[in-house]
Design a protein around this motif. Structure first.
Motif, PDB file in Angstrom:
ATOM      1  N   UNK A   1       5.155 -46.084 -23.191  1.00 61.04           N
ATOM      2  CA  UNK A   1       6.531 -45.989 -23.670  1.00 61.04           C
ATOM      3  C   UNK A   1       7.501 -46.216 -22.508  1.00 61.04           C
ATOM      4  N   UNK A   2       8.501 -47.048 -22.747  1.00 58.51           N
ATOM      5  CA  UNK A   2       9.494 -47.318 -21.717  1.00 58.51           C
ATOM      6  C   UNK A   2      10.366 -46.080 -21.495  1.00 58.51           C
ATOM      7  N   UNK A   3      10.662 -45.799 -20.237  1.00 58.67           N
ATOM      8  CA  UNK A   3      11.484 -44.638 -19.909  1.00 58.67           C
ATOM      9  C   UNK A   3      12.650 -45.038 -19.022  1.00 58.67           C
ATOM     10  N   UNK A   4      13.671 -44.193 -19.035  1.00 57.22           N
ATOM     11  CA  UNK A   4      14.815 -44.350 -18.159  1.00 57.22           C
ATOM     12  C   UNK A   4      15.116 -43.007 -17.499  1.00 57.22           C
ATOM     13  N   UNK A   5      15.965 -43.047 -16.476  1.00 57.34           N
ATOM     14  CA  UNK A   5      16.347 -41.837 -15.772  1.00 57.34           C
ATOM     15  C   UNK A   5      17.756 -41.444 -16.207  1.00 57.34           C
ATOM     16  N   UNK A   6      17.865 -40.272 -16.800  1.00 54.94           N
ATOM     17  CA  UNK A   6      19.162 -39.733 -17.214  1.00 54.94           C
ATOM     18  C   UNK A   6      19.643 -38.774 -16.128  1.00 54.94           C
ATOM     19  N   UNK A   7      20.807 -39.065 -15.584  1.00 55.47           N
ATOM     20  CA  UNK A   7      21.418 -38.223 -14.553  1.00 55.47           C
ATOM     21  C   UNK A   7      22.545 -37.407 -15.186  1.00 55.47           C
ATOM     22  N   UNK A   8      22.439 -36.094 -15.072  1.00 57.97           N
ATOM     23  CA  UNK A   8      23.462 -35.184 -15.592  1.00 57.97           C
ATOM     24  C   UNK A   8      24.061 -34.409 -14.427  1.00 57.97           C
ATOM     25  N   UNK A   9      25.374 -34.467 -14.299  1.00 60.61           N
ATOM     26  CA  UNK A   9      26.070 -33.723 -13.249  1.00 60.61           C
ATOM     27  C   UNK A   9      26.931 -32.644 -13.913  1.00 60.61           C
ATOM     28  N   UNK A  10      26.549 -31.379 -13.707  1.00 59.80           N
ATOM     29  CA  UNK A  10      27.365 -30.260 -14.178  1.00 59.80           C
ATOM     30  C   UNK A  10      28.412 -29.988 -13.106  1.00 59.80           C
ATOM     31  N   UNK A  11      29.623 -30.454 -13.348  1.00 62.61           N
ATOM     32  CA  UNK A  11      30.659 -30.453 -12.321  1.00 62.61           C
ATOM     33  C   UNK A  11      31.328 -29.087 -12.208  1.00 62.61           C
ATOM     34  N   UNK A  12      31.880 -28.601 -13.303  1.00 60.80           N
ATOM     35  CA  UNK A  12      32.618 -27.336 -13.262  1.00 60.80           C
ATOM     36  C   UNK A  12      32.867 -26.846 -14.675  1.00 60.80           C
ATOM     37  N   UNK A  13      33.389 -25.638 -14.773  1.00 65.17           N
ATOM     38  CA  UNK A  13      33.812 -25.084 -16.056  1.00 65.17           C
ATOM     39  C   UNK A  13      35.175 -24.440 -15.875  1.00 65.17           C
ATOM     40  N   UNK A  14      35.888 -24.316 -16.977  1.00 61.92           N
ATOM     41  CA  UNK A  14      37.225 -23.725 -16.938  1.00 61.92           C
ATOM     42  C   UNK A  14      37.409 -22.778 -18.122  1.00 61.92           C
ATOM     43  N   UNK A  15      38.102 -21.675 -17.857  1.00 63.58           N
ATOM     44  CA  UNK A  15      38.457 -20.750 -18.919  1.00 63.58           C
ATOM     45  C   UNK A  15      37.289 -19.975 -19.503  1.00 63.58           C
ATOM     46  N   UNK A  16      36.287 -19.643 -18.660  1.00 66.65           N
ATOM     47  CA  UNK A  16      35.170 -18.841 -19.166  1.00 66.65           C
ATOM     48  C   UNK A  16      35.662 -17.450 -19.549  1.00 66.65           C
ATOM     49  N   UNK A  17      35.001 -16.856 -20.527  1.00 67.07           N
ATOM     50  CA  UNK A  17      35.391 -15.530 -21.006  1.00 67.07           C
ATOM     51  C   UNK A  17      34.206 -14.587 -20.895  1.00 67.07           C
ATOM     52  N   UNK A  18      34.127 -13.799 -19.802  1.00 64.59           N
ATOM     53  CA  UNK A  18      33.024 -12.838 -19.684  1.00 64.59           C
ATOM     54  C   UNK A  18      33.236 -11.662 -20.630  1.00 64.59           C
ATOM     55  N   UNK A  19      32.189 -10.938 -20.953  1.00 63.95           N
ATOM     56  CA  UNK A  19      32.354  -9.765 -21.829  1.00 63.95           C
ATOM     57  C   UNK A  19      33.220  -8.695 -21.170  1.00 63.95           C
ATOM     58  N   UNK A  20      33.852  -7.885 -21.983  1.00 63.35           N
ATOM     59  CA  UNK A  20      34.762  -6.862 -21.466  1.00 63.35           C
ATOM     60  C   UNK A  20      34.041  -5.800 -20.651  1.00 63.35           C
ATOM     61  N   UNK A  21      32.715  -5.688 -20.823  1.00 68.73           N
ATOM     62  CA  UNK A  21      31.941  -4.698 -20.081  1.00 68.73           C
ATOM     63  C   UNK A  21      31.692  -5.119 -18.641  1.00 68.73           C
ATOM     64  N   UNK A  22      31.976  -6.404 -18.338  1.00 69.92           N
ATOM     65  CA  UNK A  22      31.777  -6.881 -16.972  1.00 69.92           C
ATOM     66  C   UNK A  22      32.972  -6.450 -16.109  1.00 69.92           C
TER      67      UNK A  22
END
Length: 253
Positions: A1-22
């Motif tokens: 089966x032919x394959x390719x290389x998938x490159x994923x770059x997780x750059x950043x996140x914004x506006x995360x909401x941690x639980x209030x217990x943190x």
């Protein structure tokens, strides 16, 4: 089966909401996978709080059918570091078609220039809050042929593995020099800088070669959620680096 290389770059996140217990400052990391048997983890961001930056790059070996599929996706989970155990902040199901469809056919079939996008993060409650900035690119498997030995690899871990191997070889070389000369020898090389520099140059060569062969002149720039991103993702492992990682993987496996 032919394959390719998938490159994923997780750059950043914004506006995360941690639980209030943190009660302490949020320290977040992300886990990504195509196949749940091969999950890859970013570093922990200790400074960004609810707006973490990782810029961690992962490589996945995938089939041509996966790349072209309308429902093919990369799964991402974002966690916060807890006192006893880490807690889930949110999840993302990143459809490749939403990102790769922006590419022309040459880039989508292995041109190697990244495409940027932002995806909403779903909280455990089901509500959407925050965004994940992500980039994706596709390479011909011939560019990183040794990845047929593994299904997924983190580029950061790849560089750390090479640096560790370089330090080990230098120690052996110094020990051999002392035994042969009966004296002490000095090594003024900087293992971290020199190794990283060589690796980055090798990966840039792969990208430039792919761009010339495909006739692609895009600079890969993008604007994500009000953040001006870098015009290029500057590094990618060479076959030589991947061979080193794959050989070590087989020995330790």
């Amino acid at each position: 089966m032919e394959t390719q290389i998938l490159e994923i770059n997780l750059i950043s996140a914004q506006g995360l909401k941690p639980p209030s217990t943190n009660l302490r400052r949020l320290q977040a990391y992300a886990v990504a996978w195509v196949n749940p048997t091969a999950k890859l983890k970013t570093r922990i961001d200790s400074l960004g709080g609810e707006n973490p930056t990782w810029n961690d790059k992962f490589l996945f070996r995938v089939s041509d059918e996966f790349i072209s599929g309308d429902t093919s996706a990369v799964s991402v989970e974002i966690f916060g570091v807890g006192y006893i155990k880490d807690f889930l902040i949110g999840t993302v199901r990143f459809l490749l078609s939403t990102c790769l469809k922006k590419m022309d056919p040459i880039r989508r079939s292995g041109g190697g220039t990244p495409s940027f996008t932002a995806v909403q993060i779903r909280r455990p409650s089901g509500r959407f809050q925050g965004v994940l900035n992500i980039a994706a690119a596709v390479y011909d498997s011939s560019e990183c042929g040794v990845l047929d030995k593994v299904s997924a690899v983190s580029f950061r871990e790849l560089m750390e593995k090479k640096e560790s191997e370089s330090r080990r070889r230098r120690r052996l070389s110094r020990a051999g020099s002392k035994q042969s000369s009966g004296g002490e020898s000095c090594d003024f090389s900087d293992s971290s800088d020199s190794t990283a520099s060589t690796t980055l140059k090798d990966w840039n060569c792969v990208r430039e070669r792919a761009g010339k062969e495909k006739g692609n002149q895009s600079n890969g720039g993008g604007l994500l959620c009000g953040l001006v991103m870098q015009s290029k993702i500057p590094f990618c492992p060479s076959d030589r680096d991947l061979e080193l990682w794959a050989d070590s993987f087989e020995e330790n496996g």
